[in-house]
Design a protein around this motif. Structure first.
Motif, PDB file in Angstrom:
ATOM      1  N   GLY A 192       5.666   3.542   1.195  1.00  0.00           N
ATOM      2  CA  GLY A 192       6.658   3.543   0.124  1.00  0.00           C
ATOM      3  C   GLY A 192       6.737   2.225  -0.603  1.00  0.00           C
ATOM      4  N   ILE A 193       5.618   1.522  -0.757  1.00  0.00           N
ATOM      5  CA  ILE A 193       5.603   0.253  -1.498  1.00  0.00           C
ATOM      6  C   ILE A 193       5.844   0.562  -2.970  1.00  0.00           C
ATOM      7  N   PRO A 194       6.840  -0.044  -3.588  1.00  0.00           N
ATOM      8  CA  PRO A 194       7.134   0.264  -4.997  1.00  0.00           C
ATOM      9  C   PRO A 194       5.993  -0.154  -5.918  1.00  0.00           C
ATOM     10  N   TRP A 195       5.715   0.683  -6.894  1.00  0.00           N
ATOM     11  CA  TRP A 195       4.639   0.397  -7.843  1.00  0.00           C
ATOM     12  C   TRP A 195       5.143  -0.508  -8.955  1.00  0.00           C
ATOM     13  N   SER A 196       4.285  -1.392  -9.389  1.00  0.00           N
ATOM     14  CA  SER A 196       4.619  -2.304 -10.476  1.00  0.00           C
ATOM     15  C   SER A 196       3.387  -2.485 -11.342  1.00  0.00           C
ATOM     16  N   ALA A 197       3.605  -2.505 -12.671  1.00  0.00           N
ATOM     17  CA  ALA A 197       2.488  -2.706 -13.597  1.00  0.00           C
ATOM     18  C   ALA A 197       2.026  -4.148 -13.626  1.00  0.00           C
ATOM     19  N   ASP A 198       2.861  -5.073 -13.155  1.00  0.00           N
ATOM     20  CA  ASP A 198       2.543  -6.496 -13.246  1.00  0.00           C
ATOM     21  C   ASP A 198       1.763  -7.019 -12.047  1.00  0.00           C
ATOM     22  N   GLU A 199       1.813  -6.311 -10.930  1.00  0.00           N
ATOM     23  CA  GLU A 199       1.137  -6.807  -9.737  1.00  0.00           C
ATOM     24  C   GLU A 199       0.625  -5.639  -8.907  1.00  0.00           C
ATOM     25  N   SER A 200      -0.392  -5.908  -8.125  1.00  0.00           N
ATOM     26  CA  SER A 200      -0.979  -4.881  -7.271  1.00  0.00           C
ATOM     27  C   SER A 200      -0.120  -4.681  -6.032  1.00  0.00           C
ATOM     28  N   TYR A 201      -0.449  -3.616  -5.282  1.00  0.00           N
ATOM     29  CA  TYR A 201       0.263  -3.372  -4.027  1.00  0.00           C
ATOM     30  C   TYR A 201       0.053  -4.525  -3.048  1.00  0.00           C
ATOM     31  N   CYS A 202      -1.142  -5.062  -3.028  1.00  0.00           N
ATOM     32  CA  CYS A 202      -1.446  -6.164  -2.114  1.00  0.00           C
ATOM     33  C   CYS A 202      -0.568  -7.375  -2.410  1.00  0.00           C
ATOM     34  N   GLU A 203      -0.440  -7.712  -3.686  1.00  0.00           N
ATOM     35  CA  GLU A 203       0.402  -8.845  -4.072  1.00  0.00           C
ATOM     36  C   GLU A 203       1.874  -8.566  -3.793  1.00  0.00           C
ATOM     37  N   ALA A 204       2.302  -7.300  -4.007  1.00  0.00           N
ATOM     38  CA  ALA A 204       3.702  -6.942  -3.755  1.00  0.00           C
ATOM     39  C   ALA A 204       4.049  -7.085  -2.274  1.00  0.00           C
ATOM     40  N   VAL A 205       3.141  -6.654  -1.398  1.00  0.00           N
ATOM     41  CA  VAL A 205       3.391  -6.777   0.044  1.00  0.00           C
ATOM     42  C   VAL A 205       3.490  -8.238   0.452  1.00  0.00           C
ATOM     43  N   LYS A 206       2.543  -9.042  -0.027  1.00  0.00           N
ATOM     44  CA  LYS A 206       2.554 -10.462   0.322  1.00  0.00           C
ATOM     45  C   LYS A 206       3.829 -11.145  -0.170  1.00  0.00           C
ATOM     46  N   LYS A 207       4.238 -10.829  -1.376  1.00  0.00           N
ATOM     47  CA  LYS A 207       5.441 -11.440  -1.953  1.00  0.00           C
ATOM     48  C   LYS A 207       6.691 -11.022  -1.184  1.00  0.00           C
ATOM     49  N   PHE A 208       6.785  -9.731  -0.844  1.00  0.00           N
ATOM     50  CA  PHE A 208       7.985  -9.231  -0.169  1.00  0.00           C
ATOM     51  C   PHE A 208       8.135  -9.839   1.217  1.00  0.00           C
ATOM     52  N   PHE A 209       7.093  -9.786   2.026  1.00  0.00           N
ATOM     53  CA  PHE A 209       7.208 -10.239   3.409  1.00  0.00           C
ATOM     54  C   PHE A 209       7.173 -11.763   3.525  1.00  0.00           C
ATOM     55  N   ILE A 222      -4.160  -4.133   3.220  1.00  0.00           N
ATOM     56  CA  ILE A 222      -3.793  -2.976   2.418  1.00  0.00           C
ATOM     57  C   ILE A 222      -4.634  -1.776   2.828  1.00  0.00           C
ATOM     58  N   VAL A 223      -4.126  -0.581   2.581  1.00  0.00           N
ATOM     59  CA  VAL A 223      -4.850   0.672   2.837  1.00  0.00           C
ATOM     60  C   VAL A 223      -5.403   1.176   1.519  1.00  0.00           C
ATOM     61  N   TYR A 224      -6.674   1.623   1.552  1.00  0.00           N
ATOM     62  CA  TYR A 224      -7.356   2.037   0.332  1.00  0.00           C
ATOM     63  C   TYR A 224      -7.608   3.535   0.328  1.00  0.00           C
ATOM     64  N   GLU A 225      -7.700   4.077  -0.891  1.00  0.00           N
ATOM     65  CA  GLU A 225      -8.146   5.450  -1.077  1.00  0.00           C
ATOM     66  C   GLU A 225      -9.651   5.421  -1.278  1.00  0.00           C
ATOM     67  N   SER A 226     -10.366   6.065  -0.363  1.00  0.00           N
ATOM     68  CA  SER A 226     -11.817   6.082  -0.480  1.00  0.00           C
ATOM     69  C   SER A 226     -12.376   7.191   0.380  1.00  0.00           C
ATOM     70  N   GLY A 227     -13.248   8.001  -0.187  1.00  0.00           N
ATOM     71  CA  GLY A 227     -13.912   9.053   0.561  1.00  0.00           C
ATOM     72  C   GLY A 227     -15.072   8.520   1.364  1.00  0.00           C
ATOM     73  N   ALA A 228     -15.677   9.382   2.141  1.00  0.00           N
ATOM     74  CA  ALA A 228     -16.765   8.955   3.024  1.00  0.00           C
ATOM     75  C   ALA A 228     -17.974   8.470   2.229  1.00  0.00           C
ATOM     76  N   VAL A 229     -18.318   9.162   1.119  1.00  0.00           N
ATOM     77  CA  VAL A 229     -19.479   8.754   0.327  1.00  0.00           C
ATOM     78  C   VAL A 229     -19.242   7.403  -0.313  1.00  0.00           C
ATOM     79  N   GLN A 230     -18.034   7.199  -0.852  1.00  0.00           N
ATOM     80  CA  GLN A 230     -17.717   5.926  -1.480  1.00  0.00           C
ATOM     81  C   GLN A 230     -17.754   4.787  -0.473  1.00  0.00           C
ATOM     82  N   LYS A 231     -17.304   5.042   0.752  1.00  0.00           N
ATOM     83  CA  LYS A 231     -17.344   4.007   1.784  1.00  0.00           C
ATOM     84  C   LYS A 231     -18.781   3.581   2.063  1.00  0.00           C
TER      85      LYS A 231
END
Length: 730
Positions: A192-209, A222-231
């Protein structure tokens, strides 16, 4: 149904078991079947011994002795705490039903048989109803024997449950404090990390904690969306890039120079290059170097400096909006269910409602085959439904076969499709761990089989009548008192078909054996591939064992003939499953003994249902004294369950602050914290933990055994065990 029909069913199942066990003892000795019957051993051993003697082709019981002599410590090392818990459920069942069989044979069975002043037939031609409580006359003064037997069974079960719960709680504390330190103890999962147009999820997590947990926050991944072929594509591109950089630095400018330089130096330069990358990058950015092209999810693993800080972050609400910055204790790396981590947290409640509706619908649809199989136990209904069978069922043997064997076999065949469906629904529900998915499926299967095998069969008839039974809760004991003794014979045959024969097929592994033969005979392949990637099927075996326990408790004083068949099943299951754990099933993750609270609650529910049924029976038989003495037993069972919930259950839900702080202090004094921090990112590397074919069989049994055998870890382990035992007594 009479004794002859029951013996026919028992004889068929005994024959099936003898044939399957004999075949197994021969087939397991053939080198071509080693990958079927010794999958776990082949996954951890580099060689195998082939015995070419005549003994290979003769059945032998040596595997029985090996399974019997295996200690609990060996099971814990091989399969983890979940395997030990399953083994303890079987041991508890053997103990409690041994006492029940002795008491009911001495007290209850003679009273049931001689309950009426009638002329008895020869034993083989006696109806099974003669051996049930239905044969006892109303107002009989001998009903006190049933009440006394119920008291002895309940007190025995509660006493054994208490000691089992206490011992398993101690084992769980040892599991928590075991060596080496577990990465999950320093890690939380944030969703449930809030989305922001100014920063990525990775930056938001680092800033919050960094802001709200400045003193304890270590890093994140961070956790990524990636299928087996893309990996695979990204891994190949990254490997080529690193190799290219290393070759450019080691041999410039031509490829001819690369041919003459040594390969060892090239790999050293590549390693140095990787070291320089890590030295120039912070903890939180290491994972971004090879994975910049991947799509980020609104989920991340956050690492903390101490276990206590991890516990507080996982327990506490992180934001005023409960749907944002949701934290949970992270599963073990091999237990993470990666495909579910990217599910938006706001969808989870919708998924849970959907799975609940789908499970309920599946239960209602399953009423049709259950009602059909129940109708086969009564010849009169069967002849009306299928008139062309009238001449066939008039034959004695065919009548015994149809009423004593076929109904339970047909029901078992229908039930084979239930565990896969429930596993699928549990995956859709969105668990973050594989053990959580299997536990959820186990609960669904357990509720399903108790309802359909017991209650629907008890109240067999039309769907409307089945649902109308519970219109009045006050009539429930009386309804159960009428129906359960009449269906006790069906439950006995069900134990034979679903229990004894199922164990024979379990040890034979027919599907894996067929795949192995198909590969060798049809595809002409001689490679020892691992068929099925077998994990222990907790979602099928735990519900089966608990269902049989449920049937044993509810039918013990009503129809004691079921107890010897149940007892034989539990003894056989004890041997078979220990053999499978030693040789076949590969343990990849451990749920920490979370199946025991489920088993405890099911056993308590079984006792309460048995007491409610006994209360209704005593009321029907007009035994006021027996009815009055049953009520305190009900109250005492409920109070005992509440005590266990308060005393032991919290240990299975949360880790104790006292335990975690003591562990943090010990690691700090030993100077191991830096080593632990270095291992966190590699432990939760999403693409390393993705299931490649080779990695599925990399469970480090050898490493665990060597670690347990080292003197330093043994000494530390002894201290941990002593601390855990002291904590369990506080």
């Amino acid at each position: 149904m009479n004794i002859a029909a029951l013996l026919t069913s028992a004889g068929i199942n005994i024959t099936v078991c003898v044939v399957l066990f004999s075949l197994y003892s021969i087939l397991r000795k053939q080198p071509s079947n080693f990958n079927v019957y010794f999958g776990r051993r082949l996954a951890t051993l580099s060689s195998k011994n082939v015995d070419l003697s005549l003994e290979r082709f003769v059945p032998s019981p040596t595997w029985v002795m090996k399974a019997w002599n295996t200690t609990q410590e060996e099971l814990l090392t091989i399969g983890g705490l979940d395997v030990v818990v399953f083994n303890r459920i079987l041991i508890f069942s053997i103990r409690v039903f041994s006492v029940s069989a002795i008491i009911c044979t001495i007290l209850v069975l003679p009273v049931n048989y001689y309950g009426r002043n009638t002329i008895h037939k020869d034993i083989p031609f006696e109806s099974l109803e003669v051996f049930t409580i239905e044969n006892v006359m109303e107002g009989s003064r001998w009903l006190w024997s049933h009440c006394l037997a119920l008291y002895i069974i309940t007190i025995t079960a509660c006493t054994l449950l208490y000691f089992e719960y206490k011992n398993i709680t101690t084992l769980r504390l040892v599991h928590i404090t075991g060596l080496p330190p577990k990465p999950s103890q320093f890690t939380i999962l944030v969703r449930g990390i809030p989305w922001s147009a100014d920063e990525s999820y990775c930056e938001a997590v680092k800033k919050f904690f960094t802001y709200y947990h400045a003193s304890t926050y270590l890093s994140h991944q961070i956790v990524y969306e990636s299928g087996a072929v893309q990996k695979l594509k990204d891994d190949a591109e990254y490997a080529c890039k690193v190799l290219g950089d290393g070759l450019e630095q080691s041999c410039k400018p031509t490829m001819m120079q690369c041919y003459f330089c040594g390969g060892t130096n090239n790999f050293k330069i590549i390693a140095n290059e990787m070291d320089s990358i890590h030295s120039r990058t912070s903890y939180s950015d290491v994972h971004m170097v090879p994975r910049k092209k991947l799509q980020e999810c609104a989920a991340a693993f956050v690492f903390f400096k101490t276990r206590y800080a991890t516990l507080m972050a996982a327990r506490n609400l992180q934001a005023s909006n409960p749907m944002l910055w949701v934290t949970d204790q992270a599963p073990e790396p091999r237990d993470v269910y990666w495909s579910n981590l990217c599910i938006p947290y706001k969808q989870l409640w919708i998924r849970k409602i959907f799975t609940w509706v789908a499970s309920t619908t599946f239960v209602l649809v399953f009423l049709i085959p259950v009602t059909f199989t129940q109708g086969m136990t009564q010849l009169e209904k069967l002849e009306k439904m299928f008139p062309f069978l009238t001449d066939i069922v008039k034959k004695s043997f065919m009548a015994q076969l149809v009423t004593g064997y076929l109904p339970s076999v047909i029901l078992v065949v229908f039930l084979m499709g239930v565990p896969p469906v429930m596993m699928l629904l549990s995956a859709i529900e969105g668990p973050i761990s594989r053990s959580g998915r299997k536990k959820s499926a186990c609960c669904k299967v357990l509720y399903f089989v108790i309802w359909n095998v017991f209650f629907v069969n008890v109240f067999a008839g039309s769907v409307i009548s089945q649902l109308s039974v519970f219109t009045s809760i006050t009539e429930l004991p009386a309804q159960l008192a009428k129906a359960v003794p009449a269906q006790a014979t069906f439950f006995t045959t069900y134990v034979l078909s679903s229990g004894w024969a199922a164990l024979g097929f379990e040890i034979m592994q027919p599907f894996a054996l067929f795949c192995n033969w198909f590969q060798r005979l049809v595809l002409c392949s001689r490679e020892d591939s691992y068929n099925g990637f077998l994990r222990f099927p907790y979602h099928t075996e735990v519900p089966r064992v608990l269902l049989f326990g449920f049937l044993g408790f509810t039918c013990s004083i009503l129809a004691p003939l079921i107890l010897p068949f149940l007892l034989f099943y539990f003894f056989l299951a004890y041997i078979v499953y220990r053999n499978q754990i030693l040789n076949v099933y590969i343990t990849k993750y451990d749920g920490g003994g979370q199946f025991w609270p489920l088993a405890h609650n099911t056993i308590i529910f079984s006792l309460l249902v048995a007491q409610v049924i006994a209360l209704g029976v005593f009321g029907q038989k007009r035994s006021t004294i027996a009815s009055g003495f049953t009520i305190p037993l009900l109250i005492g069972t409920v109070l005992f369950n509440e005590y266990c919930r308060q005393r032991f259950l919290p240990v299975f839900k949360n880790d104790a602050t006292q335990v975690l702080i003591d562990m943090d202090t010990r690691d700090k004094n030993c100077g191991r914290l830096e080593e632990i921090y270095d291992q966190l990112h590699s432990a939760y590397c999403q693409f390393k933990n993705s299931s490649t074919l080779a990695e599925r069989f990399s469970y480090p049994d050898k490493e665990r055994i060597q670690r347990l055998q080292s003197s330093e870890n043994l000494e530390t382990g002894k201290n941990n065990i002593q601390q855990a035992i002291s904590w369990s007594h506080r």
